[in-house]
Scaffold this motif. Structure first.
Motif, short mmCIF file in Angstrom:
data_model
loop_
_atom_site.label_atom_id
_atom_site.label_comp_id
_atom_site.label_asym_id
_atom_site.label_seq_id
_atom_site.Cartn_x
_atom_site.Cartn_y
_atom_site.Cartn_z
N ALA A 98 -4.40 21.00 120.40
CA ALA A 98 -5.04 22.26 120.85
C ALA A 98 -5.16 22.28 122.38
O ALA A 98 -4.90 23.31 123.02
CB ALA A 98 -6.41 22.41 120.20
N LYS A 102 -3.42 24.99 124.91
CA LYS A 102 -4.25 25.79 125.83
C LYS A 102 -3.75 25.64 127.26
O LYS A 102 -3.64 26.63 127.99
CB LYS A 102 -5.72 25.36 125.74
CG LYS A 102 -6.45 26.00 124.55
CD LYS A 102 -7.94 25.67 124.59
CE LYS A 102 -8.25 24.62 123.56
NZ LYS A 102 -9.59 24.08 123.58
N ASP A 107 -3.35 30.20 122.96
CA ASP A 107 -4.66 30.12 122.34
C ASP A 107 -4.50 29.60 120.91
O ASP A 107 -3.73 30.18 120.13
CB ASP A 107 -5.26 31.55 122.35
CG ASP A 107 -6.67 31.61 121.80
OD1 ASP A 107 -7.07 30.68 121.04
OD2 ASP A 107 -7.37 32.59 122.11
N PRO A 108 -5.22 28.52 120.55
CA PRO A 108 -5.08 27.98 119.19
C PRO A 108 -5.35 29.01 118.08
O PRO A 108 -4.82 28.87 116.98
CB PRO A 108 -6.12 26.85 119.14
CG PRO A 108 -6.29 26.44 120.57
CD PRO A 108 -6.09 27.68 121.38
N THR A 109 -6.14 30.04 118.40
CA THR A 109 -6.42 31.04 117.35
C THR A 109 -5.20 31.92 117.06
O THR A 109 -5.22 32.70 116.13
CB THR A 109 -7.61 31.95 117.74
OG1 THR A 109 -7.26 32.69 118.91
CG2 THR A 109 -8.87 31.15 118.01
N THR A 110 -4.15 31.79 117.88
CA THR A 110 -2.93 32.58 117.62
C THR A 110 -1.93 31.82 116.74
O THR A 110 -0.84 32.32 116.51
CB THR A 110 -2.23 32.98 118.94
OG1 THR A 110 -1.76 31.78 119.60
CG2 THR A 110 -3.15 33.74 119.87
N PRO A 129 -9.91 24.16 115.62
CA PRO A 129 -9.65 25.24 116.60
C PRO A 129 -8.68 26.32 116.09
O PRO A 129 -8.57 27.38 116.69
CB PRO A 129 -9.03 24.51 117.81
CG PRO A 129 -9.25 23.06 117.57
CD PRO A 129 -9.38 22.87 116.10
#
Ligand SMILES: [Zn+2]
Length: 333
Positions: A98, A102, A107-110, A129
């Motif tokens: 992660a 970054k 972004d890890p949420t993507t 994450p």
């Protein structure tokens, strides 16, 4: 009748190719006795440092996929039953996957999908994450959750965040959610994950229940084979003269059979480059994130084809020299 040449499904006329990027998610010390059968009597001090590779794969419509997550940051946060075993591995992981993403602006949420080759701690990493990722795991690994930490305080496998959807990949035609492709190259079974010939999940059993490899199409007739822990050192598949150790494979006979398939793939199929999760020869020689692997794969394939055709050129030249010595004598003497 001779055995037919192993093949992968060919490119389609509108074929999509995927971008693959390697990430070193830590390094660890591997003991020779757990890697090579010829080393099982060696002390723990005999071993080597190995990378822990995971891979970011970008699909134009299916989004971002991670194949494995490597080691947890600074080797912290594992179940107690794992933690007490970690000393020997001398873990090194300043930036986990992660962190690396970054730093590269991702972004890890993507991340849409996480594929686990298997559920060992050095591949599961820290999934927290990646809040929007669905998880993909080999179906044979599913029973391992029954004894997972923290529900079982002594469990060696760590439960995933409860809100992540999990898809289990089965290679049993009666339970599989995808059509089974058989054979695929030198391997017996695979599924075409997105039904577009870009990413195949390949059954590579033996090391752990449900162990998966990934075959990714990166350029015309060019593939990378992410072999996970099919074996733990290049010498076990290339040239393949060292047997894998009885100490690190849950189903040894099956694991050795899987390694033989990998060895044959590497030897007989020009269009694919193999990368093991802990292949130390790739550490520092294979480009890593944010660089992409497509051009590297194509070049590695080209180099290998050239080295394979070299003996033919040499033997043809010596044949000419042997049969027509007078021609050369006349010209060069
Ligand atoms: Zn591993």
């Amino acid at each position: 009748m001779s055995e037919s040449m192993p093949q992968f499904p060919p490119d389609t006329s509108q074929q999509t190719y995927l971008a693959v990027q390697a990430i070193v998610a830590g390094r660890l010390y591997l003991r020779d006795k757990r890697v090579f059968q010829d080393s099982i009597h060696l002390p723990d001090s005999s071993g080597f440092r190995a990378p822990d590779f995971c891979f970011l794969i970008a699909h134009p419509t299916k989004g971002r996929i991670l194949f494995d997550l490597g080691i947890r940051k600074n080797g912290k946060g594992y179940p107690p039953a794992v933690e007490k075993l970690l000393g020997i591995f001398e873990l090194e992981c300043e930036d986990d996957v992660a962190d690396t993403l970054k730093k590269g602006g991702i972004d890890p949420t993507t991340i849409n999908t996480i594929i686990y080759s298997h559920l060992h701690w050095d591949h599961v990493g820290d999934p927290t994450p990646f809040t929007n990722a669905q998880m993909i795991i080999g179906a044979d690994a599913q029973p391992l959750w029954l004894e997972a930490y923290p529900s079982n305080p002594n469990g060696r496998y760590q439960e995933l965040p409860a809100d992540r959807p999990i898809t289990y990949i089965s290679f049993d035609p009666y339970t599989s959610t995808h059509p089974i492709i058989s054979p695929i190259g030198t391997f017996e079974k695979a599924i075409d994950l997105f039904a577009d010939r870009t990413l195949y999940l390949v059954s590579a059993p033996g090391h752990m229940p449900g162990h998966l490899a990934a075959l990714v199409r990166v350029a015309p007739n060019s593939f990378i084979f992410l072999a996970g822990d099919t074996c733990h050192d290049r010498q076990c598949y290339d040239p393949g003269e060292r047997l894998i150790s009885q100490e690190n494979y849950m189903d040894l006979e099956t694991a050795r059979d899987t390694v033989t398939k990998l060895m044959r793939m590497n030897r007989e199929m020009d269009e694919v480059i193999v990368v093991l999760a802990h292949e130390k020869e790739r550490d520092g020689t294979m480009p890593v994130f944010p660089e992409e692997l497509g051009t590297w794969v194509v070049n590695e394939i080209r180099k290998r084809k050239a080295s394979r055709s070299l003996p033919t050129i040499v033997s043809t030249a010596s044949l000419i020299l042997t049969n027509y010595p007078l021609v050369f004598q006349e010209r060069y003497s």
